[in-house]
Write a protein that holds these residues in place. Structure first.
Motif, PDB file in Angstrom:
ATOM      1  N   LYS A 145      -6.228   4.030  -9.056  1.00  0.00           N
ATOM      2  CA  LYS A 145      -5.938   2.788  -9.794  1.00  0.00           C
ATOM      3  C   LYS A 145      -5.083   3.058 -11.040  1.00  0.00           C
ATOM      4  O   LYS A 145      -4.137   2.329 -11.329  1.00  0.00           O
ATOM      5  N   ILE A 199       0.869  -1.184   0.000  1.00  0.00           N
ATOM      6  CA  ILE A 199       0.000   0.000   0.000  1.00  0.00           C
ATOM      7  C   ILE A 199       0.898   1.224   0.000  1.00  0.00           C
ATOM      8  O   ILE A 199       1.822   1.339   0.801  1.00  0.00           O
ATOM      9  N   GLY A 211      -0.699  -1.178  -4.447  1.00  0.00           N
ATOM     10  CA  GLY A 211      -1.956  -0.459  -4.274  1.00  0.00           C
ATOM     11  C   GLY A 211      -1.736   1.042  -4.225  1.00  0.00           C
ATOM     12  O   GLY A 211      -0.700   1.523  -3.778  1.00  0.00           O
ATOM     13  N   GLU A 264      -7.694  -3.523  -3.468  1.00  0.00           N
ATOM     14  CA  GLU A 264      -7.282  -4.693  -4.260  1.00  0.00           C
ATOM     15  C   GLU A 264      -5.954  -5.257  -3.748  1.00  0.00           C
ATOM     16  O   GLU A 264      -5.769  -6.475  -3.697  1.00  0.00           O
ATOM     17  N   ALA A 265      -5.048  -4.357  -3.347  1.00  0.00           N
ATOM     18  CA  ALA A 265      -3.752  -4.812  -2.815  1.00  0.00           C
ATOM     19  C   ALA A 265      -3.953  -5.635  -1.545  1.00  0.00           C
ATOM     20  O   ALA A 265      -3.290  -6.652  -1.336  1.00  0.00           O
ATOM     21  N   THR A 301      -6.056  -0.701  -6.848  1.00  0.00           N
ATOM     22  CA  THR A 301      -6.400   0.129  -5.692  1.00  0.00           C
ATOM     23  C   THR A 301      -5.803  -0.456  -4.406  1.00  0.00           C
ATOM     24  O   THR A 301      -5.372  -1.607  -4.381  1.00  0.00           O
ATOM     25  N   ASN A 302      -5.840   0.352  -3.345  1.00  0.00           N
ATOM     26  CA  ASN A 302      -5.386  -0.145  -2.037  1.00  0.00           C
ATOM     27  C   ASN A 302      -6.208  -1.351  -1.591  1.00  0.00           C
ATOM     28  O   ASN A 302      -5.667  -2.316  -1.048  1.00  0.00           O
TER      29      ASN A 302
END
Length: 225
Positions: free
Chosen positions: A37, A9, A33, A65-66, A62-63
């Motif tokens: 995006k 992140i 992330g 998703e990370a 995105t964060n």
């Protein structure tokens, strides 16, 4: 120990990018992330060109998703100003995954000084926000981003690792050693007060005209007797 995907992140910053490349070269898949995006995907496309073929995959999104894509470990590499705000925002998603906090509370007006939070360190602040169920490990505070990003250079330092959960500490040490450094067990989260503060001293030395180098790190020297 086989590491599955590690999320980073704040991975679009210089430290995050350098770590992503180093881990990918070492065979650890990475998901970077970012709050945006598009930014993450653009940076991932760039750094994937810089790493040798045969490296593990670096992906971006995105964060959230990370966090979702990370198997067990999330590296937290955001600017100090965003540290507490983002952790509060993401704590429910992070859950019981291990958070590796690499953030240093450098003073806003002078990076040669630290401005420690009331908890004592960024690591302890993160543990306080996330709660004891989430293992928070402080690590990688003293490694130069410039060194990390130059894959032709060996990483010229050791890494001090601290946190209240011993198993998580050992797991993070194993992960970090994959990038060719020695990781030392530096004790519980309170140790982060010393480790994070060391960064400001390294910055002072690295920008000093009195020394003939920059990007220095710290080494634990064993006696030769």
């Amino acid at each position: 120990y086989v590491f599955m995907t590690v999320g980073i992140i704040g991975g679009t910053g210089p430290q995050g990018q350098g770590l992503a490349m180093r881990f990918a070269v070492a065979g650890v898949p990475i998901f970077i992330g970012s709050r945006e995006k598009n930014k993450s995907e653009e940076i991932v496309a760039e750094i994937n060109k810089k790493i040798p073929s045969g490296s593990a995959l670096i992906e971006g999104g995105t964060n959230q998703e990370a966090i979702n894509r990370s198997t067990e470990i999330i590296i937290f590499a955001v600017p100090w100003e965003a540290h507490n705000y983002l952790l509060n925002d993401l704590k429910d998603q992070i859950g019981k995954k291990t958070l590796v906090d690499i953030v240093v509370p450098l003073s806003k007006n002078d990076p040669k000084k630290v401005s420690m939070p009331p908890e004592g360190s960024a690591t302890e602040a993160a543990q306080s926000i996330l709660g004891e169920e989430t293992p928070v490990i402080g690590a990688l505070h003293n490694v130069s981003a410039t060194t990390l990003q130059n894959l032709d250079w060996k990483i010229n330092c050791d890494v001090l690792v601290c946190g209240n959960n011993l198993n998580a500490r050992k797991q993070v040490m194993s992960l970090i050693e994959k990038i060719g450094v020695t990781a030392y067990n530096a004790g519980d989260a309170e140790s982060a007060r010393c480790i994070e503060a060391l960064t400001s001293i390294l910055i002072r030395i690295n920008i000093s005209k009195m020394v003939p180098f920059s990007h220095a790190g710290i080494k634990i020297w064993a006696p030769d007797h």
